[in-house]
Scaffold this active site. Sequence first.
Site: not given
Length: 189
Positions: A55, A72-74, A109
């Site tokens: 991203k 961020a990525d969950t 992340g």
Amino acid sequence: MNFTKKYILASNSPRRKELLTNLGLPFESRVKEIDETYPTELERAEVAEYLAAHKASAYREELQPEEVIITADTIVCLDQTILNKPYDHAQATRMLTMLSGRSHEVYTGVCLLSLEKSVVFHDVTTVHFRDLTRDEIDFYINHYKPFDKAGSYGAQDWLGLVGIKRIEGSYFNVMGLPVHRLYEELLTF
């Protein structure tokens, strides 16, 4: 705390915006549609970090010298299965039924990117759900529409209030941003 850069949150998540605001970090939001597919051979933590870095890379060309992009990525993981955002009521029902009465891990992340450097990290939290009834699952999906949430739930809303028995690790990580880690990284970025 005196943050000196111009911070850009590359996310439309109201929860991430709230957490950065509560941190006292001045920021603006920029959002792009970004493909969230990832190489299937990655381990769970690697998936979260890969997606956050992927991203951030979409913003690299437009970065100004004083700017820092925060992405961020969950992901929600039950055993070896990654539960992404559900695309309909039936898939959300399947996910929540799978999570009912079980423990699972939430990985977030995060990537910080400027013209000078990049830092990628993750945090993991274990979430323990009590047994959920079909009526509770249907009520939640019908009233809270969790289609923008990995694993089909938000820890901060109704299902989190009634369904989560215990959390090991950061609650804010489950919300979508490990703020304690982000703060530590920003101090040295």
